[in-house]
Design a protein around this motif. Sequence first.
Motif, PDB file in Angstrom:
ATOM      1  N   ASN A  76       0.830  -1.206   0.000  1.00  0.00           N
ATOM      2  CA  ASN A  76       0.000   0.000   0.000  1.00  0.00           C
ATOM      3  C   ASN A  76       0.869   1.261   0.000  1.00  0.00           C
ATOM      4  O   ASN A  76       0.617   2.210  -0.751  1.00  0.00           O
ATOM      5  CB  ASN A  76      -0.917  -0.007   1.225  1.00  0.00           C
ATOM      6  CG  ASN A  76      -1.913   1.122   1.190  1.00  0.00           C
ATOM      7  OD1 ASN A  76      -2.873   1.099   0.433  1.00  0.00           O
ATOM      8  ND2 ASN A  76      -1.679   2.149   1.988  1.00  0.00           N
ATOM      9  N   SER A  80       1.134   4.131  -2.848  1.00  0.00           N
ATOM     10  CA  SER A  80       0.878   5.542  -2.548  1.00  0.00           C
ATOM     11  C   SER A  80       1.970   6.444  -3.128  1.00  0.00           C
ATOM     12  O   SER A  80       1.683   7.516  -3.670  1.00  0.00           O
ATOM     13  CB  SER A  80       0.788   5.715  -1.031  1.00  0.00           C
ATOM     14  OG  SER A  80       0.595   7.052  -0.698  1.00  0.00           O
ATOM     15  N   ASP A  83       1.595   6.603  -6.836  1.00  0.00           N
ATOM     16  CA  ASP A  83       0.447   7.480  -7.106  1.00  0.00           C
ATOM     17  C   ASP A  83       0.895   8.944  -7.066  1.00  0.00           C
ATOM     18  O   ASP A  83       0.583   9.734  -7.962  1.00  0.00           O
ATOM     19  CB  ASP A  83      -0.634   7.211  -6.051  1.00  0.00           C
ATOM     20  CG  ASP A  83      -2.011   7.684  -6.473  1.00  0.00           C
ATOM     21  OD1 ASP A  83      -2.158   8.173  -7.610  1.00  0.00           O
ATOM     22  OD2 ASP A  83      -2.944   7.565  -5.667  1.00  0.00           O
ATOM     23  N   TYR A  95      -1.316  -1.467  -5.249  1.00  0.00           N
ATOM     24  CA  TYR A  95      -2.563  -1.443  -4.473  1.00  0.00           C
ATOM     25  C   TYR A  95      -3.334  -2.761  -4.620  1.00  0.00           C
ATOM     26  O   TYR A  95      -3.938  -3.247  -3.662  1.00  0.00           O
ATOM     27  CB  TYR A  95      -3.458  -0.292  -4.933  1.00  0.00           C
ATOM     28  CG  TYR A  95      -3.063   1.080  -4.442  1.00  0.00           C
ATOM     29  CD1 TYR A  95      -2.538   1.277  -3.162  1.00  0.00           C
ATOM     30  CD2 TYR A  95      -3.247   2.203  -5.248  1.00  0.00           C
ATOM     31  CE1 TYR A  95      -2.199   2.544  -2.708  1.00  0.00           C
ATOM     32  CE2 TYR A  95      -2.914   3.474  -4.802  1.00  0.00           C
ATOM     33  CZ  TYR A  95      -2.393   3.640  -3.535  1.00  0.00           C
ATOM     34  OH  TYR A  95      -2.072   4.899  -3.092  1.00  0.00           O
ATOM     35  N   ALA A 115     -10.371   0.677   2.530  1.00  0.00           N
ATOM     36  CA  ALA A 115      -9.281   1.617   2.226  1.00  0.00           C
ATOM     37  C   ALA A 115      -8.575   1.235   0.926  1.00  0.00           C
ATOM     38  O   ALA A 115      -8.216   2.107   0.118  1.00  0.00           O
ATOM     39  CB  ALA A 115      -8.286   1.655   3.382  1.00  0.00           C
ATOM     40  N   SER A 116      -8.391  -0.068   0.699  1.00  0.00           N
ATOM     41  CA  SER A 116      -7.758  -0.516  -0.550  1.00  0.00           C
ATOM     42  C   SER A 116      -8.619  -0.175  -1.765  1.00  0.00           C
ATOM     43  O   SER A 116      -8.113   0.317  -2.776  1.00  0.00           O
ATOM     44  CB  SER A 116      -7.507  -2.028  -0.516  1.00  0.00           C
ATOM     45  OG  SER A 116      -6.324  -2.318   0.179  1.00  0.00           O
ATOM     46  N   ASN A 119      -8.284   3.477  -2.528  1.00  0.00           N
ATOM     47  CA  ASN A 119      -7.027   3.818  -3.209  1.00  0.00           C
ATOM     48  C   ASN A 119      -7.058   3.419  -4.683  1.00  0.00           C
ATOM     49  O   ASN A 119      -6.613   4.173  -5.556  1.00  0.00           O
ATOM     50  CB  ASN A 119      -5.848   3.132  -2.513  1.00  0.00           C
ATOM     51  CG  ASN A 119      -5.558   3.720  -1.150  1.00  0.00           C
ATOM     52  OD1 ASN A 119      -5.918   4.857  -0.864  1.00  0.00           O
ATOM     53  ND2 ASN A 119      -4.914   2.946  -0.291  1.00  0.00           N
ATOM     54  N   ALA A 122      -9.217   5.804  -6.596  1.00  0.00           N
ATOM     55  CA  ALA A 122      -8.550   7.094  -6.829  1.00  0.00           C
ATOM     56  C   ALA A 122      -7.581   7.008  -8.007  1.00  0.00           C
ATOM     57  O   ALA A 122      -7.488   7.938  -8.819  1.00  0.00           O
ATOM     58  CB  ALA A 122      -7.820   7.537  -5.564  1.00  0.00           C
ATOM     59  N   SER A 140     -15.969   0.159  -1.798  1.00  0.00           N
ATOM     60  CA  SER A 140     -15.452   0.714  -0.548  1.00  0.00           C
ATOM     61  C   SER A 140     -16.601   1.163   0.349  1.00  0.00           C
ATOM     62  O   SER A 140     -16.639   0.849   1.549  1.00  0.00           O
ATOM     63  CB  SER A 140     -14.526   1.897  -0.857  1.00  0.00           C
ATOM     64  OG  SER A 140     -14.047   2.483   0.326  1.00  0.00           O
ATOM     65  N   ASN A 161     -15.848  10.977  -2.834  1.00  0.00           N
ATOM     66  CA  ASN A 161     -15.096  10.389  -3.953  1.00  0.00           C
ATOM     67  C   ASN A 161     -16.021   9.995  -5.101  1.00  0.00           C
ATOM     68  O   ASN A 161     -15.699  10.208  -6.276  1.00  0.00           O
ATOM     69  CB  ASN A 161     -14.316   9.166  -3.468  1.00  0.00           C
ATOM     70  CG  ASN A 161     -13.205   9.529  -2.515  1.00  0.00           C
ATOM     71  OD1 ASN A 161     -12.708  10.651  -2.527  1.00  0.00           O
ATOM     72  ND2 ASN A 161     -12.805   8.594  -1.671  1.00  0.00           N
TER      73      ASN A 161
END
Length: 253
Positions: A76, A80, A83, A95, A115-116, A119, A122, A140, A161
């Motif tokens: 993760n 990040s 990203d 991810y 949370a995964s 991500n 996103a 999510s 989101n």
Amino acid sequence: MGEYSKALSSYERALEIRKIALPPNHPNLADSYNNIGIVYTNMGEYSKALSSYERSLEIKKIALPPNHPDLAASYNNIGSVYDDMGEYSKALSSYERSLEIKKIALPPNHPNLAASYLNIGAVYKNMGEYSKALSSHERSLEIQKIALPPNHPDLASSYNNIGMVYKDMGEYSKALSSHERSLEIRKIALPPNHPNLATSYNNIGNVYFHMAEYSKALSYYEKAQDIWKKSLPSNHPHIALVKRNIDIVKEKM
């Protein structure tokens, strides 16, 4: 930046001590590299952060069982950084590896799974793959609805989101509905001048702007500006952003 360099110095000193005191692939060494990676990330030194996170992961792969949650955390963190660097396909790969491990290691509706998916959603949004982004954010949200209290701030983030993706897709009424749901939760969950409330007001303003409802857009932008001025430093980028939004919408009226 001074605080970061102090933190870095402390973590590097701890690492040197651990290298002497511990076997070469002890999990505590992985923790040290991870901590150093976090500081480099906060400093915007992404290649150094990546190097530290990857060293941490190498040790964890030797020291831990193959589906240990700490491995998921490393993937993760690596995702990040990619990203942040705009390397979206690499971010997605990391991810997704993190998610695979979490699916094995955790109960099916654990918040860390949510949370995964967040991500991954996103990254898909950044790649312009809006239907995939929407699917991930909705997954999510489904997990959060089961795992969290009904007015938890994380639910507000998910609705936010989803609203952002709908806006990018040009589905403005759906975007508005999602952002308004996010705002409702934030009004219950957060103090009245919390910056995230301003984020909701600004995002609703953006949707109204795209719908050419300029007076409504202005009203929401001004609410956002009022909160951000109270809650953020005067030189914060959000304050400049909302001022620009207000100037643009006034030109349209």
